[in-house]
Every structure is written in structure tokens, then in C-alpha cells.
Design a protein around this motif. Structure first.
Motif, short mmCIF file in Angstrom:
data_model
loop_
_atom_site.label_atom_id
_atom_site.label_comp_id
_atom_site.label_asym_id
_atom_site.label_seq_id
_atom_site.Cartn_x
_atom_site.Cartn_y
_atom_site.Cartn_z
N ARG A 90 -8.64 3.86 1.06
CA ARG A 90 -9.25 4.09 2.37
C ARG A 90 -8.68 5.38 2.93
O ARG A 90 -7.59 5.81 2.54
N GLU A 91 -9.42 5.98 3.83
CA GLU A 91 -8.94 7.21 4.45
C GLU A 91 -7.85 6.91 5.47
O GLU A 91 -7.92 5.92 6.18
N VAL A 92 -6.85 7.78 5.50
CA VAL A 92 -5.80 7.66 6.50
C VAL A 92 -6.37 8.06 7.85
O VAL A 92 -7.05 9.09 7.98
N GLU A 93 -6.12 7.24 8.85
CA GLU A 93 -6.63 7.54 10.18
C GLU A 93 -5.90 8.73 10.79
O GLU A 93 -4.68 8.86 10.65
N ARG A 132 -8.67 16.72 15.23
CA ARG A 132 -8.72 16.83 13.77
C ARG A 132 -9.68 15.82 13.16
O ARG A 132 -10.27 16.04 12.12
N SER A 133 -9.84 14.66 13.83
CA SER A 133 -10.72 13.62 13.29
C SER A 133 -12.17 14.07 13.26
O SER A 133 -12.97 13.54 12.48
N HIS A 134 -12.55 15.04 14.07
CA HIS A 134 -13.94 15.50 14.11
C HIS A 134 -14.21 16.62 13.13
O HIS A 134 -15.36 16.89 12.78
N THR A 135 -13.17 17.30 12.68
CA THR A 135 -13.36 18.47 11.81
C THR A 135 -13.00 18.19 10.35
O THR A 135 -13.38 18.98 9.47
N ARG A 136 -12.29 17.12 10.08
CA ARG A 136 -11.85 16.86 8.71
C ARG A 136 -13.02 16.45 7.82
O ARG A 136 -13.85 15.62 8.21
N VAL A 137 -13.07 17.02 6.63
CA VAL A 137 -14.07 16.62 5.65
C VAL A 137 -13.66 15.27 5.08
O VAL A 137 -12.50 15.08 4.69
N SER A 152 0.85 -1.19 0.00
CA SER A 152 0.00 0.00 0.00
C SER A 152 0.88 1.24 0.00
O SER A 152 2.04 1.20 0.43
N ILE A 153 0.32 2.34 -0.51
CA ILE A 153 1.05 3.60 -0.58
C ILE A 153 0.16 4.70 -0.03
O ILE A 153 -1.02 4.82 -0.40
N CYS A 154 0.72 5.52 0.85
CA CYS A 154 0.01 6.68 1.37
C CYS A 154 0.22 7.86 0.43
O CYS A 154 1.37 8.20 0.09
N ILE A 155 -0.88 8.48 -0.02
CA ILE A 155 -0.78 9.62 -0.94
C ILE A 155 -1.35 10.88 -0.29
O ILE A 155 -1.86 11.76 -0.97
N GLY A 156 -1.23 10.96 1.01
CA GLY A 156 -1.73 12.12 1.74
C GLY A 156 -2.83 11.71 2.69
O GLY A 156 -2.57 11.10 3.73
N GLU A 157 -4.07 11.98 2.33
CA GLU A 157 -5.20 11.60 3.16
C GLU A 157 -5.77 10.24 2.81
O GLU A 157 -6.74 9.78 3.41
#
Length: 559
Positions: free
Chosen positions: A108-111, A116-121, A44-49
Motif C-alpha cells: 500500500r502507499e505510505v500516507e 505533497r499529497s496532491h502532487t505525488r505521482v 509490515s515494513i516501510c520501504i520508502g513510499e
């Protein structure tokens, strides 16, 4: 949209011909355990979010036979065996005349933790609906047994679809089938490589592969592996879907230096030169050591070049102030004919498609490019001057998946153009090592032996590129030098000669009319302007610039 609202391809019976769906492709040998380090080949590769994973296991949805061409058509699939927590972004399609060798990304979304977890779109959202863009039949089922229905996900406001969905019935796909991606995490994409075309009285429906519009070493766009649908006949920017964007500037999935060496050792192709090749490669240091000379504008005498090229002027641009030439005393052609014993491949390693792939560009240097052979019908004309020049830089490029370390394709450079060839269409000499054929005299690269015509195939007029195996070969897995890898910062020290931006051969003007006259007299008057389209200079010769001055050094290979 109801089924009756779709512009359908009216009932046509499939041609009576054998129909075979693509068989899965795998490399000749299993992948090794790559040296550990960083995020390379970790799956897997993380591409930001987003975390993304490449899926190559599919379930067939719909197949069709191309009515206009026997034994051709396309098959469309949905990805399966998706890891828990990941979501499909779109379906996959390809032509039936090649092995099943493709991918789609799932995400999938990065945890994130804390407030921040409550405000992120959210980065991913379900579509709000689907639009039926095309179906293969009006419901009577006369075409290829079953129908295929193509659906565009309707993205919520602030989101973009990055792929289509295909079904076998007029029922819309589930809203759980795919996810749309937040707009700021996407980039524009364009069509390339036609997969399928259907003609109707209303419009031509076409399915294309998609790729990022912006590509190159530092571009952020990455391919999702999905297809796009259109009603126009040429390449162009896509407006209905997007590709993804890598917002992680670390390029953490790129291989480290040890891993790069392992990749080259495992995949490095063997380059075969033609049995009648007389202008063979050499190392750059051999070329310098054996008398290559640096000339400057306004001076009649040249300066010997240090073995490492340390006295070459560095940087700047190709302004005509300096150039390299053969030694004055090379009358017997010793330097011109190269030296296979010293030859090696010069390797440039760079990110591709947003850092989800690694491009390993392998450059070969020949002290001389031989004159061309022109073919007119069944007659060949070997020229003595036209097409020749001092110094020749050619290359091919391995594209490696950073998800697994798998060889995905090879780019074969051919004069001013070239072609990407999937690993499934390569010739392998041993295990996962492919074969590259270097054409006689001009050294263009080809994936298979043969006589390639550069010009007009229809008129059978052009420059011959003859490629075949011989005793002259160069194993790039063993004889190479890594000369550049910008993403590794100062780990790789670039050689001095790589910074020489001028020409590796002099510019010489001569009257080529005598050579052309013997050819032109064989042609009808209406074909004599064909020479304006041939890929060479007819009035002289000019040495090439070095690798760093080529457009593909930081850009994507032309395709």
C-alpha cells in the motif's frame, strides 16, 4: 489477446499417478514474543513510499503433474487474507515435491500529508490490460482436468509489473487483481530455481522463481515472492517483470542487538562433527594462546600472537606479506587437533534482500584442515597431504524474515560453493533449532548426514565429504560471539583478529605426484584428467583468508 492467439501446450493426458498438492509447512515450535524495539517483527515494513506485508496464506488456482517425472509438478496460488488497504502484486507458484512454504508481498502507499499529497505521482496503479503468455490446454480439458492460464499485467507508462496472474479460464483477470509499481520504486530481477517446464513444438515454456539481480548487505532490491515466465533454458535477467526496491536507508526493520541475541538463542543450530574427526574446532583466542605464530615475508623467525590478536597487522589486502602458522613445537599435534572446550561460533549479522531479511552468518574456526579422501567407484583413497592446510574458516548462515522473526532458510557453505535449504527441508534437533553437519577433515556444512561426493556424481569420482552425528557437537545458540553488525554502527566492536586480511596458514609447495600415481593407475586413460576438476590444490597447501576477505561478507551467499 484472444485465446486462439496463445501458443498452447497441445492435449496430453495426465499420467496415471498419485498426485498430492503441497501441505503447508510451519516450524516445529511457535514463535516467541520477540523483545520490542524498532520495526523488527512488526508485520509490515516501510520501504520508502510503500508499506509491504508478507502473505503466506493462499488459495489454489491451478495444479499440474509434470509429465516427464512421476509425482512432480507445480501448484499456483493467489494470496488471500490481504489486510485492508493493501494490494496484491502477483501470484505465487512452487513445485509439488516440497511443503507449501513461500510468500508474496502485498503493498500500500505510505500516507503523506500537506501539499505533497496532491502532487505525488501514485506509487501503485492498476494494469491497463493483460497479455496471455501461455495456457496449458487448447480447451478440451484433457490435461489434468482443468486448464491454467498465465497472464502478464500490462503496466501503464512509467510503471512496472512485479508478478504474473494465473486463472483457470480464458477470461482475463480483473484489473483489480494486481497492482503495478512506479518504475523508480523497482529494481531488476533474475530467474533462479525452475518451478515448472512445459515442452511444445513451438517453444519451451518455463516458470522460475525470481530474485533481485543485485543482492548483498547494502543492496536495495527485495524479492516480491512472485514467479516469472520465460522461454529460455538458463538463469538470466528478467525483462517482463521487476522486483521492488527499498528506498528507506534506515533499515528500520532490522533487529537491534537484544533481538539478535534472542534470535540466536531461539534458532542457533547444533553443529555435529564426524565421529572420526581428528581436526576439531577451537576458539581463536585458544589458538593464539597456545602458540600460533605470525610470520612476515623475508624473516625466518615468527612472532607470538597476543591472545586477542592485537599485534596482527590490520587492514590492507592479502599481499603475501604476512601469514599465521602453527607453533614450531606442535609436533604431537596438540594445537592442530583443536579444542572443543573453547570452541565458539563467530557471528556476523547483516541485512539481506533490501533489509526485509536478516542474515546471521555463523563462522567456525578449526586450527587445521585435514587431508582429503578421494572416491573412485567403490574404492576410497585416504590421502596424507593433498587437501590439508593450516587454519580453516567455514560458515553457515541463518536467513530470518524481518516481518515476523521466522527462520526462513539456512545456507550451508561447502568449500567454494554451497546451497540454500528451506526451513521445510531442515533437520531439527529441538524446537526450532536445526542441525548442521560438519564434514570429516574438510568441515564443509551439510543439512543431513550422509556421504557427499564433490566432483562427478555421474562418474562416481570425487572428494568424499562424510557427515554424521557424534559426541563432538557445538551448540551455537549458547556458544557464540557477535563479532560484526555494520548496520548497528558502533554497537558491536569488531575484534582485532577480524581485521587480519592475510592468510591463516602458510603456503607450502610439494610434489604430490606420489600420492596421485596410486590413484591414477586405477583410472582409464580418458578419465585421468578428472583431477583437474577436483576442488583442491594438488601441488601444495595454502591457508585461507579470514571471514572479512570472503566474497559473501558483504555480498550474498553463492547459490
Amino acid at each position: 489477446m484472444d485465446e486462439c492467439d496463445c501458443l498452447c501446450w497441445r492435449n496430453r493426458k495426465a499420467p496415471e499417478t498419485d498426485f498430492h498438492e503441497p501441505e503447508p509447512f510451519s516450524l516445529p515450535s511457535a514463535l516467541p514474543q520477540w523483545p520490542k524495539g524498532g520495526g523488527f517483527a512488526e508485520g509490515s515494513i516501510c520501504i520508502g513510499e510503500l508499506d509491504v506485508v508478507k502473505i503466506t496464506t493462499f488459495q489454489k488456482i491451478w495444479s499440474c503433474v509434470q509429465l516427464s517425472e512421476k509425482n512432480k509438478g507445480a501448484t499456483f496460488y493467489r494470496p488471500i487474507e490481504i489486510p485492508d488497504g493493501f494490494f496484491c502484486l502477483g501470484h505465487y507458484g512452487q513445485t509439488n515435491d516440497q511443503p507449501l512454504h513461500g510468500f508474496v508481498l502485498v503493498a500500500r502507499e505510505v500516507e503523506v500529508s500537506g501539499d505533497r499529497s496532491h502532487t505525488r505521482v501514485p506509487a501503485l496503479q492498476k494494469p491497463v490490460d493483460y497479455t496471455l503468455v501461455w495456457c496449458s490446454d487448447d480447451g478440451n480439458g484433457d490435461y489434468n482436468v482443468s486448464c491454467g492460464y498465465f497472464w502478464l499485467p500490462c503496466a501503464p507508462e512509467g510503471y512496472r509489473a512485479v508478478g504474473y496472474a494465473v486463472t483457470k479460464s480464458s477470461d482475463k483477470p480483473s484489473l483489480e487483481e494486481v497492482r503495478c509499481v512506479r518504475s523508480d520504486l523497482t529494481d531488476t530481477c533474475e530467474t533462479h530455481d525452475l518451478i515448472f517446464k512445459a515442452e511444445s513444438v513451438f517453444f519451451d515454456f518455463q516458470v522460475w522463481k525470481s530474485r533481485p539481480c543485485h543482492r548483498g548487505m547494502w543492496a536495495k532490491g527485495l524479492s516480491v515472492g512472485t514467479f516469472c515466465c520465460s522461454s529460455y533454458n538458463s538463469f538470466g535477467e528478467v525483462t517482463d517483470i521487476s522486483c521492488l526496491k527499498n528506498l528507506d536507508s534506515s533499515r528500520h526493520a532490522m533487529p537491534n542487538l537484544e533481538q539478535v541475541h534472542a534470535l540466536i538463542n531461539h534458532y542457533g543450530p547444533t553443529v555435529f562433527f564426524h565421529p572420526k574427526e581428528v581436526y576439531l574446532p577451537s576458539s581463536v583466542s585458544w589458538f593464539f594462546k597456545n602458540g600460533a605464530t605470525l610470520y612476515s615475508k623475508g624473516k625466518t623467525l615468527g612472532e607470538p600472537i597476543d591472545t586477542n590478536g592485537s599485534n596482527l597487522p590490520c587492514g590492507g589486502e592479502n599481499d603475501g606479506e604476512y601469514w599465521i602458522d602453527l607453533p614450531d613445537d606442535d609436533r604431537n599435534g596438540y594445537v592442530k587437533h583443536g579444542d572443543m572446550g573453547s570452541a565458539e561460533l563467530y557471528v556476523h549479522v547483516k541485512p539481506a534482500l533490501g533489509g526485509t531479511f536478516t542474515d546471521i552468518a555463523m563462522w567456525v574456526f578449526c586450527p587445521f584442515n585435514g587431508p582429503a579422501t578421494i572416491k573412485i567407484g567403490l574404492v576410497n583413497f585416504s590421502l596424507s597431504k593433498i587437501g590439508q592446510h593450516v587454519g580453516d574458516w567455514e560458515h553457515f548462515t541463518l536467513r530470518i524474515s524481518n516481518f515476523t522473526g521466522e527462520l526462513w532458510s539456512i545456507y550451508f557453505s561447502q568449500h567454494s560453493g554451497g546451497e540454500w535449504v528451506s526451513a521445510s527441508d531442515l533437520e531439527f534437533i529441538k524446537d526450532n533449532k536445526a542441525v548442521v553437519y560438519s564434514a570429516k577433515s574438510g568441515h564443509a556444512s551439510f543439512p543431513h548426514p550422509g556421504n557427499y561426493l564433490q566432483g562427478s556424481e555421474k562418474l562416481r569420482i570425487g572428494v568424499r565429504n562424510d557427515a554424521a552425528r557424534s559426541k563432538f557437537s557445538l551448540d551455537s545458540s549458547d556458544r557464540y560471539q557477535i563479532v560484526a553488525a555494520e548496520y548497528l554502527a558502533d554497537v558491536v566492536i569488531e575484534p582485532s583478529w577480524l581485521q587480519f586480511m592475510r592468510e591463516w596458514g602458510p603456503t607450502i609447495t610439494y610434489n604430490s605426484r606420489s600420492e596421485l600415481d596410486k590413484i591414477i593407475r586405477f583410472l582409464p586413460i580418458n578419465l585421468r584428467n578428472i583431477f583437474n576438476k577436483l576442488p583442491m590444490e594438488l601441488s601444495g597447501e595454502e591457508g585461507p583468508t579470514g571471514p572479512k576477505e570472503k566474497n559473501n561478507w558483504v555480498g550474498d551467499e553463492r547459490c
